[in-house]
Design a protein around this motif. Structure first.
Motif, PDB file in Angstrom:
ATOM      1  N   LEU A  59       0.872  -1.172  -0.095  1.00  0.00           N
ATOM      2  CA  LEU A  59      -0.032  -0.042   0.057  1.00  0.00           C
ATOM      3  C   LEU A  59       0.815   1.209   0.029  1.00  0.00           C
ATOM      4  O   LEU A  59       0.630   2.154  -0.978  1.00  0.00           O
ATOM      5  N   LEU A  60       1.971   1.401   0.712  1.00  0.00           N
ATOM      6  CA  LEU A  60       2.729   2.325   0.903  1.00  0.00           C
ATOM      7  C   LEU A  60       3.652   2.565  -0.540  1.00  0.00           C
ATOM      8  O   LEU A  60       3.856   4.021  -0.685  1.00  0.00           O
ATOM      9  N   GLY A  61       3.736   1.720  -1.234  1.00  0.00           N
ATOM     10  CA  GLY A  61       4.612   1.621  -2.372  1.00  0.00           C
ATOM     11  C   GLY A  61       3.461   1.962  -3.669  1.00  0.00           C
ATOM     12  O   GLY A  61       4.178   2.119  -4.808  1.00  0.00           O
ATOM     13  N   PHE A  62       2.428   2.219  -3.377  1.00  0.00           N
ATOM     14  CA  PHE A  62       1.338   2.261  -4.488  1.00  0.00           C
ATOM     15  C   PHE A  62       1.305   3.500  -4.937  1.00  0.00           C
ATOM     16  O   PHE A  62       1.235   4.580  -4.142  1.00  0.00           O
ATOM     17  N   ALA A  63       1.558   3.933  -6.179  1.00  0.00           N
ATOM     18  CA  ALA A  63       1.659   5.430  -6.753  1.00  0.00           C
ATOM     19  C   ALA A  63       0.346   6.161  -6.616  1.00  0.00           C
ATOM     20  O   ALA A  63       0.681   7.331  -6.319  1.00  0.00           O
ATOM     21  N   ALA A  64      -0.673   5.615  -6.544  1.00  0.00           N
ATOM     22  CA  ALA A  64      -1.974   6.403  -6.456  1.00  0.00           C
ATOM     23  C   ALA A  64      -2.253   6.846  -4.968  1.00  0.00           C
ATOM     24  O   ALA A  64      -3.263   7.633  -4.532  1.00  0.00           O
ATOM     25  N   LEU A  65      -1.594   6.298  -3.950  1.00  0.00           N
ATOM     26  CA  LEU A  65      -1.783   6.735  -2.706  1.00  0.00           C
ATOM     27  C   LEU A  65      -1.793   8.008  -2.159  1.00  0.00           C
ATOM     28  O   LEU A  65      -2.682   8.553  -1.552  1.00  0.00           O
ATOM     29  N   PRO A  66      -0.660   8.881  -2.699  1.00  0.00           N
ATOM     30  CA  PRO A  66      -0.731  10.523  -2.147  1.00  0.00           C
ATOM     31  C   PRO A  66      -2.160  11.053  -2.945  1.00  0.00           C
ATOM     32  O   PRO A  66      -2.403  12.039  -2.646  1.00  0.00           O
ATOM     33  N   LEU A  67      -2.714  10.531  -3.838  1.00  0.00           N
ATOM     34  CA  LEU A  67      -3.931  11.224  -4.405  1.00  0.00           C
ATOM     35  C   LEU A  67      -5.259  10.684  -3.618  1.00  0.00           C
ATOM     36  O   LEU A  67      -6.531  11.022  -3.837  1.00  0.00           O
TER      37      LEU A  67
END
Length: 572
Positions: A59-67
C-alpha cells in the motif's frame, strides 16, 4: 469488538468504529490489490484497520496513494512474522497521518491480545470456517455473520395464476384508453414544462452557461439537476431543438401558453374521470403545472401540493385512481392471498409492509389474506402515517403498526435479521437513496425462502417529473448518472440479482395492454439454501450465543444503537 483476519483475533477499543471488508480473510494471506484496498477504504471510511506487514508495504509503495484521502483513518495495526518493524511503523505513520502499531505474530504481546478475546472465540473460528459465510465478527455474546451469495436456482413464483386471475377483471377497451390517457397526460406535462421555463425567463434556453442562467432565473439549487433533466427530455421528445448555443421550442407558442394549457388540462380531466371514475390525479397534476415557477424557485413546496394542510386525501386517491394502480394492487393482493393459502399451517406467517403511506396496497391486500394466521406489521418512515394507518385499519385489529426507514440498516432500527416470511412494498422503493442497499436490507430481513413483493414504475413519467420529482431524495444509485426519477426494468432486475434475490419476474406480461406504461409488480425470493440462523446455531453448538445475519458487518456505533434498541424491538 473482535475482528478476525487470517486466523488472527484482535480486540479493538469499544469507542472506535471498526471496518470490515466484505471478505475479511482477504486481508490475510490472500492480499487485496492496493487499488482495490484504497477503493474499499475510501468507500467505507474506517477508523481502525488491521492488515499484514506485506499488505501495508504494498500500500505504501502504491503510486496512487498520495492522491487518496485517508483522513478518516485513526489507527492502523499490522502483523509481521519477525520483530524489527519500527521503521515500517514510522514510515506508515508519516505517510498516512495516523497511529500505526506493529505486532510480531509470535510475540507475547500478540498472545495477550489474543487471550483477551471473548470466550466465544471458538465459535467465531468455526463460523469463519463455514463455507457459506463470507464475513463474521463478535461483539460480546453476539455473533454477526454475512452469508455468502447463493448460486441461481429455479424459482416457482406462481405468477401465471395471478396473471390469469386478473385477465378478466378489466375491459380491453378501458385498458387501451388508459394507455392513450397516459400519453396525453405526459404530453400535457411536457407542454407545462415549456410554460414553466418561459415564465422563469428560460425560453429560449441559453446553453453557453446554463448554470449561470439557472442562477439568474432564481432556480433553487436543489432543483437544478431536475430542470437539466427536463431539457434533455424536452429535446428527446421533440419539443425543444438546438440552434447554436440556444434551445428553441418546437411547438407554436400558442400551444403552451396559459390559456391553451388550461383548456388542455380541462379536457384531459374529463376524459380521465370517464376512464377511472376519479378526478384527483388530474387535479393534482394541473395544480403542480400552475405552480411550476414557484416550485422551480423553491418558493412553493411540492409536499404541500400533495398533502394540502397536512391532509392525505389527495395522496390516497393518487395511489388508487388509475387503472395501472388498480392492476398493481389487485396483482399484489391476489399473489399474496394465494401464497398465504398455500402456506397456512403451523406458526403464523410473518408479513412486513414497508412504506405503507396512505394504505392503498394495505387495504387491497388485507382482505385477500382470508382466515390465514398472519402476524402483519404495517410500517412507514413517518409516525404520522403510521398513526393514520392505525386509525384507518380498525377493521383489522390484528395488524400491528410501526416505523421503518428503507434508507437505514436493519440493525440501526432494532430489527432482527431473518424474521419475516414476506415483505411487501407498494410504490416506495423508488424513494430509496440507494436502491441496491435497500434491497440488501430487505433481503437480510427475510428468512431463507422468503419473498419480496413490490410494485414500482419502471419508466420516466413526465407528469411525475413536473410534480412529485420536486420532493424526491437525491439518488446515489444508477439514477444519479442520468438524473432519472425511476430505475428502468433492466436496472431493477440487475439490482435484485446483485442483492441476492432469485426469480425476479414481474407483471404485467409483455403482451398485456398496460405493459407499455411500465408499472410493474415484482416477485422475488431469497434462496431456500441461504444459510439460516438455525443451521448456523446447530453448526456452532453455542446455545448462549446470539446470532445476527445483517446485510453487512456493522461498526461499533451501529452496534451500540442496536444494543440499546434490541430489547425493546425484539418482538419486531
Amino acid at each position: 469488538m473482535t475482528l478476525w483476519v487470517d486466523t488472527l483475533l484482535v480486540d479493538v477499543p469499544a469507542d472506535q468504529s471498526l471496518w470490515h471488508l466484505p471478505a475479511l480473510t482477504d486481508l490475510g494471506n490472500r492480499h487485496l490489490a492496493p487499488a482495490r484496498l484504497l477503493a474499499e477504504l475510501e468507500r467505507q471510511q474506517p477508523k481502525v484497520v488491521l492488515m499484514s506487514a506485506q499488505q501495508l508495504e504494498q500500500l505504501l509503495g502504491f503510486a496512487a496513494l498520495p492522491l487518496s484521502d485517508l483522513g478518516f483513518l485513526e489507527q492502523l495495526l499490522f502483523v509481521t512474522q519477525a520483530p524489527g518493524h519500527s521503521s515500517l511503523e514510522q514510515q506508515a505513520a508519516a505517510t498516512l497521518g495516523c497511529s500505526v502499531r506493529g505486532y510480531t505474530r509470535a510475540s507475547g504481546e500478540w498472545q495477550m491480545l489474543q487471550q483477551a478475546n471473548s470466550g466465544y472465540q471458538r465459535s467465531l473460528e468455526r463460523a469463519l470456517g463455514h463455507p457459506d459465510i463470507s464475513a463474521a465478527a463478535l461483539h460480546g455474546a453476539v455473533l454477526f455473520v454475512v452469508p455468502t451469495a447463493c448460486l441461481p436456482g429455479p424459482v416457482d413464483d406462481y405468477l401465471e395464476a395471478t396473471a390469469a386471475a386478473l385477465d378478466g377483471q378489466f375491459e380491453h377497451d378501458q385498458l387501451a384508453q388508459a394507455v392513450r390517457l397516459s400519453d396525453q397526460l405526459g404530453n400535457a406535462a411536457l407542454l407545462s414544462m415549456l410554460n414553466g421555463l418561459d415564465r422563469c425567463g428560460l425560453i429560449p434556453v441559453p446553453l453557453d452557461d446554463l448554470t449561470a442562467s439557472l442562477d439568474r432565473a432564481g432556480i433553487a439549487p436543489e432543483h437544478r439537476p431536475l430542470i437539466a433533466r427536463w431539457l434533455d427530455v424536452l429535446q428527446r421528445e421533440g419539443l425543444l431543438y438546438r440552434t447554436g448555443t440556444w434551445l428553441q421550442p418546437t411547438p407554436e407558442r400558442s400551444r403552451w401558453q396559459d390559456e391553451a394549457l388550461e383548456q388542455t388540462w380541462a379536457r384531459l380531466a374529463q376524459t380521465w374521470a370517464d376512464n377511472t371514475g376519479g378526478r384527483v390525479t388530474l387535479e393534482y397534476a394541473r395544480d403542480n403545472a400552475r405552480q411550476l415557477p414557484a416550485l422551480m424557485r423553491g418558493e412553493s413546496k411540492a409536499v404541500h401540493l400533495l398533502f394540502p394542510e397536512g391532509r392525505t386525501e389527495r395522496a390516497a386517491a393518487l395511489y388508487r385512481e388509475s387503472l395501472a394502480a388498480q392492476y398493481q394492487h389487485r396483482a399484489v393482493a391476489h399473489w399474496i392471498g394465494a401464497w398465504a393459502a398455500r402456506n397456512a399451517h403451523g406458526q403464523p406467517l410473518r408479513i412486513l409492509e414497508v412504506g405503507a403511506g396512505t394504505g392503498a396496497t394495505t387495504e387491497a391486500l388485507l382482505p385477500a389474506l382470508g382466515s390465514a394466521k398472519v402476524d402483519y406489521l404495517c410500517t412507514d418512515v413517518s409516525r404520522y402515517f403510521s398513526e393514520q394507518a392505525a386509525a384507518r385499519l380498525t377493521d383489522w385489529p390484528w395488524v400491528r403498526h410501526g416505523v421503518f426507514d428503507i434508507d437505514r440498516a436493519l440493525l440501526e432500527q432494532g430489527y432482527v435479521s431473518q424474521s419475516w416470511d414476506l415483505i411487501v412494498a407498494g410504490g416506495v422503493l423508488n424513494a430509496a437513496r440507494d436502491t441496491e442497499q435497500t434491497l440488501s436490507t430487505l433481503h437480510a430481513l427475510l428468512k431463507p425462502g422468503g419473498w419480496l413483493v413490490f410494485s414500482e414504475p419502471t419508466r420516466e413519467e413526465f407528469w411525475v417529473m413536473a410534480s412529485q420529482a420536486f420532493m424526491l431524495n437525491t439518488a446515489s444509485d444508477e439514477r444519479q448518472h442520468s438524473s432519472a426519477t425511476f430505475l428502468n426494468f433492466a436496472q431493477w432486475q440487475a439490482a435484485l440479482h446483485r442483492a441476492g434475490f432469485h426469480g425476479n419476474r414481474s407483471l404485467p406480461h409483455a403482451d398485456h395492454p398496460l405493459s407499455v406504461l411500465g408499472h410493474r409488480v415484482f416477485v422475488a425470493q431469497v434462496p431456500q439454501q441461504r444459510l439460516s440462523r438455525e443451521a448456523l446455531a446447530d453448526h456452532l453448538q453455542a446455545p448462549d450465543l446470539t446470532i445476527e445475519l445483517p446485510e453487512y458487518l456493522p461498526d461499533t456505533a451501529t452496534l451500540a444503537r442496536w444494543a440499546q434498541s434490541h430489547t425493546a424491538k425484539d418482538s419486531l
